[in-house]
Structures are given as structure tokens and as C-alpha cells.
Write an enzyme that holds these catalytic residues in place. Sequence first.
Site, mmCIF file in Angstrom:
data_model
loop_
_atom_site.group_PDB
_atom_site.id
_atom_site.type_symbol
_atom_site.label_atom_id
_atom_site.label_comp_id
_atom_site.label_asym_id
_atom_site.label_seq_id
_atom_site.Cartn_x
_atom_site.Cartn_y
_atom_site.Cartn_z
ATOM 1 N N ASP A 50 0.581 -1.152 0.176
ATOM 2 C CA ASP A 50 -0.112 -0.145 -0.083
ATOM 3 C C ASP A 50 0.968 1.349 0.019
ATOM 4 O OD1 ASP A 50 -1.862 1.903 0.427
ATOM 5 O OD2 ASP A 50 -2.734 1.205 2.222
ATOM 6 N N HIS A 51 1.257 1.881 -1.171
ATOM 7 C CA HIS A 51 2.231 2.841 -1.366
ATOM 8 C C HIS A 51 1.557 3.868 -2.002
ATOM 9 C CE1 HIS A 51 6.459 1.206 -0.458
ATOM 10 N NE2 HIS A 51 5.675 0.395 0.239
ATOM 11 N N GLY A 96 4.746 2.651 8.690
ATOM 12 C CA GLY A 96 4.840 3.360 7.403
ATOM 13 C C GLY A 96 6.279 3.829 7.224
ATOM 14 N N GLU A 97 6.168 4.757 6.222
ATOM 15 C CA GLU A 97 7.601 5.109 5.465
ATOM 16 C C GLU A 97 7.363 6.697 5.187
ATOM 17 O OE1 GLU A 97 6.298 2.641 3.626
ATOM 18 O OE2 GLU A 97 7.225 0.730 4.528
ATOM 19 N N ASN A 136 5.974 7.405 1.715
ATOM 20 C CA ASN A 136 4.386 7.610 1.411
ATOM 21 C C ASN A 136 3.774 8.361 2.264
ATOM 22 O OD1 ASN A 136 4.619 5.207 -0.579
ATOM 23 N ND2 ASN A 136 5.240 4.010 1.404
ATOM 24 N N GLY A 149 11.640 -5.242 16.166
ATOM 25 C CA GLY A 149 12.739 -5.178 17.319
ATOM 26 C C GLY A 149 11.758 -5.418 18.633
#
Length: 319
Positions: free
Chosen positions: A36-37, A105-106, A109, A173
Amino acid sequence: MRLGYTLMSEQSGPRELVVHAAAAERAGFEFEVISDHYFPWLDEMGHSPYAWSVLGAVTQVTSQVELMTYVTCPTMRYHPAVVAQKAATVDLLSGGRFTLGLGAGENLNEHVVGAGWPPVNVRHEMLEEAVTIIKELFQGGYVSFSGDHYRVDSAKLWDLPQQPVPIGIAVSGEQSVTTFAPLVDHLIAVEPQAELVARWDAAVGHPNSRKIGQLPVCWAPDRDQAVTRAHELFRWFGGGWKVNAELPGPSGFAGASQFVRPEDVADSIPCGPDVDAIVKAVREFEDAGFTDLALVQIGDESQHDFLEFAEKELLPALR
């Protein structure tokens, strides 16, 4: 291990993705995930359609495979109340075959809405609130919420499946495992880390939690051709989540990966016609405790041939 197929929205247009989805079910894959981008990772990839519209179409051309977002960020581009509505609708359209995969997220985007890019601890706070809102909406009734990052005022989902949509979440992590394992159903990760799986199993709230991984491959009859394609389209992959989450656009990924060599990509991604190389890479996830693995075939133009190869050779070898 259940074997899945990735609808890679950054390398295929919407109509092509729907065709690939139907073909992957016929080939024998058990589930399908979709990215999803808003942007592709690199300009060379060339696509980024709206994943939720594609999912709606995919529900109508498939009948058996489970479907999943891999993953949706419910914090900036989308408000969590809207994500809950979308997920419930897709689950109804698919007849209960949908899992909502979420992540923090990133920048790639989320920057498009002009709200900046918060540090990772704030992003985890936002994601925790978003998951709480989504889960409450899945229970039915009116939901009001006032948190540090979100407000919801008398929201209600009017079309709900009989059972709440399962939720998976991307973790990397100890901090993210500790925060999210008690809240959701399934783990999502892209590296075969046995320690991460063990921590998740110790912290998760129920025994049937799935561990869902993803593995890029670049099948082609000629290995050199496959390596060239993988380098062109997937040289960004080795950056790792901490880097990939921060870069703001395809040009940033191009710059960050400018010194990655084709042989570097081939060392980390199975390339060429060798079934055994893919089996070996998949076994690393199995040994780490993953219950599900979605394969990514690199390159839109190669999907038809890859799915024929998967049906005749790869899936039987893996099973």
C-alpha cells in the site's frame, strides 16, 4: 508453511495486478498480500495505484485465497477510522478472506499529506492509538476516542463482518514486539529472525498467532538477466527498515543505493532458474518459526512466466 504471492503495487498497474491475482490463485498460492504505497521505491519501478481499489477488484476475481495488506500505515495518509471502514468492506466483499496488515509506515508514502515525518517513538505511539481505534470500531457500536494523536467523534461502521477482521502488524525489534503483540493477532516481518519470533510468541495473547514473512525472488530462465532486473528494480531492498522508513522519495532511494552492485543484490535475493536456491531461502523463514511466507517476483513483465514456473516446479518443490 503456507505459501503466498505478493501483488507488488510499485511495479504493476492496477489492471495488471488484478490479472496477476487471479492467475496466482490458479497457480496454487494460498494467500496474497498487496503493498500500500503512494510512491514506488525507485523511478524504474514505475507504478503505485491505490491498493484498496485494487483489493476490491481482486475480491471479485478470486474465491479461495486469503487477502492481506502488507502493509497499510493507519496514521497519516489515512485516519484509523477510515482504515477500519475500508478493511471491513474488503472483508465483506471477499467473504471473510481479509487480514488487515498494519505498520508504522515510511516517509516515502506519508509525507505527501504535508504533516512532516515524526520520530520513530512518536510513530509507534500513533500506531498504538490507531490500532486501539480500529479494534474498537470492529466491535460495532459508536466509538469516541480522545488520545494524544487522534480524536474520534461518534464513529460507527455500518457494514461489519460477523467476526472482527484479523490484524497483523509489522515489527522489527523488542520495543515494537512488546507494544503490539498483546494488541493484535499476527506478526509481520521481512527478515527470518528466530529471536524476533520467539519474543513474539512469548508476548502475544493467543496461541494461534501467525508469523507472516516476505521473500523477494527474481526468477528468469537466464541468471544474468535475472540479476540485472533485480538490481534495476530492487537494489533499495538491502537498506533495512531503519533506513527505508526515513528516505522521502524515489530519488533518495536511488542515491542511497547508487553504490549497490548487481552481485550484492544477487547475494541477498535468489536470482535465475534454480529452484533449490529459492527453497533454501524459504527454509530460512521456516527454521525461524514463520508460519506463512509471501514471495515477491521482481518485474511486472515476468509475472506470467513466474506463475507458470511456480505452479509446475516451485510450489511442488517447496511443499
